[in-house]
Write an enzyme that holds these catalytic residues in place. Structure first.
Site, PDB file in Angstrom:
ATOM      1  N   ASP A 382      -7.010  -5.913   4.851  1.00 55.69           N
ATOM      2  CA  ASP A 382      -6.293  -4.943   4.032  1.00 55.69           C
ATOM      3  C   ASP A 382      -5.181  -5.653   3.279  1.00 55.69           C
ATOM      4  O   ASP A 382      -4.569  -6.591   3.762  1.00 55.69           O
ATOM      5  CB  ASP A 382      -5.718  -3.828   4.907  1.00 55.69           C
ATOM      6  CG  ASP A 382      -6.822  -2.983   5.514  1.00 55.69           C
ATOM      7  OD1 ASP A 382      -7.679  -2.520   4.752  1.00 55.69           O
ATOM      8  OD2 ASP A 382      -6.818  -2.805   6.737  1.00 55.69           O
ATOM      9  N   THR A 383      -4.891  -5.138   2.092  1.00 49.29           N
ATOM     10  CA  THR A 383      -4.046  -5.827   1.130  1.00 49.29           C
ATOM     11  C   THR A 383      -3.366  -4.788   0.254  1.00 49.29           C
ATOM     12  O   THR A 383      -3.765  -3.632   0.243  1.00 49.29           O
ATOM     13  CB  THR A 383      -4.937  -6.751   0.253  1.00 49.29           C
ATOM     14  OG1 THR A 383      -5.694  -7.611   1.090  1.00 49.29           O
ATOM     15  CG2 THR A 383      -4.123  -7.595  -0.701  1.00 49.29           C
ATOM     16  N   ILE A 384      -2.361  -5.202  -0.495  1.00 50.45           N
ATOM     17  CA  ILE A 384      -1.848  -4.368  -1.577  1.00 50.45           C
ATOM     18  C   ILE A 384      -2.006  -5.134  -2.875  1.00 50.45           C
ATOM     19  O   ILE A 384      -1.947  -6.364  -2.913  1.00 50.45           O
ATOM     20  CB  ILE A 384      -0.379  -3.937  -1.374  1.00 50.45           C
ATOM     21  CG1 ILE A 384       0.589  -5.147  -1.354  1.00 50.45           C
ATOM     22  CG2 ILE A 384      -0.231  -3.094  -0.134  1.00 50.45           C
ATOM     23  CD1 ILE A 384       1.172  -5.530  -2.683  1.00 50.45           C
ATOM     24  N   GLN A 400      -0.711  -9.199  -2.532  1.00 46.43           N
ATOM     25  CA  GLN A 400       0.036  -9.668  -1.371  1.00 46.43           C
ATOM     26  C   GLN A 400      -0.537  -9.036  -0.107  1.00 46.43           C
ATOM     27  O   GLN A 400      -0.968  -7.889  -0.123  1.00 46.43           O
ATOM     28  CB  GLN A 400       1.516  -9.306  -1.543  1.00 46.43           C
ATOM     29  CG  GLN A 400       2.472 -10.185  -0.780  1.00 46.43           C
ATOM     30  CD  GLN A 400       2.976  -9.531   0.492  1.00 46.43           C
ATOM     31  OE1 GLN A 400       3.557  -8.468   0.464  1.00 46.43           O
ATOM     32  NE2 GLN A 400       2.747 -10.189   1.615  1.00 46.43           N
ATOM     33  N   MET A 464      -8.057  -4.420  -4.145  1.00 48.90           N
ATOM     34  CA  MET A 464      -7.794  -4.824  -2.768  1.00 48.90           C
ATOM     35  C   MET A 464      -9.064  -4.738  -1.927  1.00 48.90           C
ATOM     36  O   MET A 464      -9.962  -3.971  -2.230  1.00 48.90           O
ATOM     37  CB  MET A 464      -6.735  -3.911  -2.155  1.00 48.90           C
ATOM     38  CG  MET A 464      -5.448  -3.827  -2.941  1.00 48.90           C
ATOM     39  SD  MET A 464      -4.441  -2.397  -2.446  1.00 48.90           S
ATOM     40  CE  MET A 464      -5.002  -1.164  -3.610  1.00 48.90           C
TER      41      MET A 464
END
Length: 573
Positions: A382-384, A400, A464
């Protein structure tokens, strides 16, 4: 009728025994009441003249807009938004993780790339894993922790392009961390998921729960420890994080937990400016960062697809999906072999993204039969992603992550954030480009993207979602250029996901991997793909999260789009 995504195909034979009712399914993703645009679009694009921000959480978008409205530029706003996301969406990012960015600088009219990823501990050797009998690096705990690069990335961006002080940019997040914010729906869901993964580690309950339970949708969550950490960074600069008390706390905590990340590793960290690389797709230059990330896989996919009449195939056709999946398999074979830290290897980037190489690879694709040899890597994480554009013409594409949601579970005492587990991505095989070594950057999944046309900025975007990202980057470009979708439609359109030799849920193995089609694709299309030899399995929530900004040079306006599958928001002024 029951939507397609409720069907979970756990065995290959069940793929062929779908209920006849599926033939008449009306999927929940369609919005037939819209009077313009594609039926699957969730809303219109956002349009504004002076600035635009698109992030995965509305409060972060508002923080970015506040910076823009007060006279700050896109780089300032992106830093402030990323800090805010570390507070409001710790399930996907934070200052315990790494950062990559592509910046269009209006003054020099150039793209700049930033690789702010951290390295493995100098004292942790490959022999240590072998002595423990490990053939892979653990997902959680102290061993997968690498140096967090995000804070250094902020300061690199700020020093080169910023116009506001870090005290100003971190102030909104500090205030929200102290007074609290209401948790949004998807982030509440991921909080609960991560408690099951890492809730047993020291600091999780104190930092990320309310009376021992993860915050629910609408509950007010506070993180005073993170507020204190941000204050130290704001006043003490990057060295407060890498050479001051924060670094000492991290080093001591990791030693207590049996880890190897040390104060010396933190103090030695540095980020790098890198030149973005591109491939031209039907007149549009698509830009990615070179390895240790996976961005060039999107370029490899697009180079192969350009050799076909994709527009003539149609978005919902088995012919297009088959061609896309086969191109993806070829690109990901190269990803598995070559993508790694370029300091330790000579990676043939120019050759891999060349048109000549794409023509060679295309010859391996059968129009009627799915290839069975493939090593597609992992699709988890998981990411933003966020993007910001300003009235001066600057645009930022920034991504990030902690990896695996909230990272390793290592929460340094009273600092308010989790350290990443990106080191899990290292390979253990002898001679592999990405084989673990001390002081080495691991293979990375998070990738920002950018599009220019005629050397002018056009679009900043990202999707993402771990190993899904190159696949979705390519699909966004195809949706817009070949299928004529607008910025929001390109993100809302149902997506194609190919995963490796094991199913996304890990339940069964098959040669050639698995194709998952998001609800919205016709059953006839699925049936035709099965005839070509593809194994179809349905997954939920694995299709990524999209944000984008497009600049209309004719009308001098920005278009913004945000992911309907996430809690995000695009907004401008």
């Amino acid at each position: 009728m029951m939507p397609l995504h409720t069907f979970r195909l756990r065995h290959v034979k069940t793929v062929f025994i779908l209920s006849l009712s599926l033939l008449f399914t009306t999927t929940s993703s369609l919005a037939y009441d819209r009077i313009t645009g594609e039926s699957f679009a969730t809303r219109s694009e956002i349009i504004a003249q002076n600035g635009m921000a698109a992030t995965s959480q509305p409060l972060a978008t508002q923080v970015a807009l506040d910076v823009l409205k007060s006279g700050g530029n896109a780089i300032d706003a992106a830093i402030a938004a990323n800090a805010m996301l570390g507070l409001v969406e710790p399930t996907g990012c934070g200052i315990g993780g790494d950062l990559f960015a592509i910046v269009w600088d209006a003054e020099t009219k150039q793209l700049y790339g930033l690789n702010a990823s951290g390295r493995s501990p100098q004292s942790l050797t490959l022999e240590h894993f072998k002595e423990k009998g490990l053939d892979s690096i653990p997902k959680f705990g102290p061993l997968p922790v690498s140096v967090p690069g995000a804070v250094d990335g902020w300061f690199m961006l700020n020093e080169r392009f910023g116009s506001r002080s870090m005290q100003e940019l971190l102030a909104p997040s500090i205030e929200y961390a102290k007074t609290g914010f209401p948790v949004t729906e998807l982030i509440a869901y991921y909080f609960e998921m991560n408690q099951a993964r890492i809730g047993q580690y020291p600091g999780f309950t104190d930092t990320f729960t309310i009376n021992g339970k993860t915050p629910k949708k609408g509950e007010i969550f506070r993180n005073p420890a993170l507020a204190s950490t941000y204050e130290k960074i704001a006043t003490g600069g990057r060295d407060a994080f890498y050479k001051g008390d924060i670094a000492r706390v991290i080093g001591s905590f990791m030693q207590e937990q049996g880890g190897f990340l040390s104060y010396e590793d933190m103090a030695a960290h540095y980020s790098e400016w890198v030149a973005p690389v591109s491939a031209n797709y039907r007149g549009y230059d698509v830009w990615e960062l070179p390895p240790n990330g996976q961005g060039i896989a999107a370029l490899q996919i697009l180079n192969i697809l350009e050799l076909y009449d994709i527009e003539g195939m149609g978005h919902d056709s088995a012919e297009y999906i088959h061609t896309f999946v086969e191109a993806k398999k070829l690109a990901f074979e190269d990803r598995a072999k070559f993508y790694a830290d370029p300091t330790f290897n000579q990676i043939p980037v120019d050759w891999l993204i060349s048109k000549e190489y794409a023509k060679q690879r295309q010859q391996l694709i059968s129009p009627t039969k799915a290839a069975k040899r493939v090593d597609a890597g992992k699709n988890e994480g998981d990411t933003i992603y966020l993007t910001v554009a300003d009235k001066f013409g600057n645009m930022v594409s920034l991504i990030q992550s902690n990896y695996r949601g909230m990272g390793s579970g290592m929460i340094p005492t009273d600092l308010g954030f989790v350290l990443q587990n990106r080191g899990e991505m290292f390979a253990m095989e002898d001679g592999h480009f990405n084989q673990y070594a001390p002081g080495k950057r691991p293979f990375h999944t998070i990738i920002p993207a950018f599009v220019t046309r005629n050397n002018e900025p056009l679009m900043s975007f990202g999707v993402m979602g771990g190993g899904t990202q190159p696949q979705m980057h390519a699909q966004i470009i195809v949706n817009m250029i070949d299928f004529g979708m607008n910025l929001q439609e390109a993100g809302d359109a149902p997506r194609i996901l190919h995963s490796g030799s094991s199913s996304p849920e890990g339940s069964i193995m098959t040669d050639g991997g698995y194709v998952s089609l998001e609800s919205g694709f016709d059953y006839k299309t699925r049936r035709e793909l099965m005839k070509k030899g593809h194994t179809i399995t349905d997954v939920n929530g694995a299709y990524g999260g999209y944000q984008a900004i497009l600049f209309d040079s004719k009308n001098k306006v920005y278009y913004g789009a945000s992911e309907s599958r996430k809690d995000g928001q695009a907004a401008g002024y």
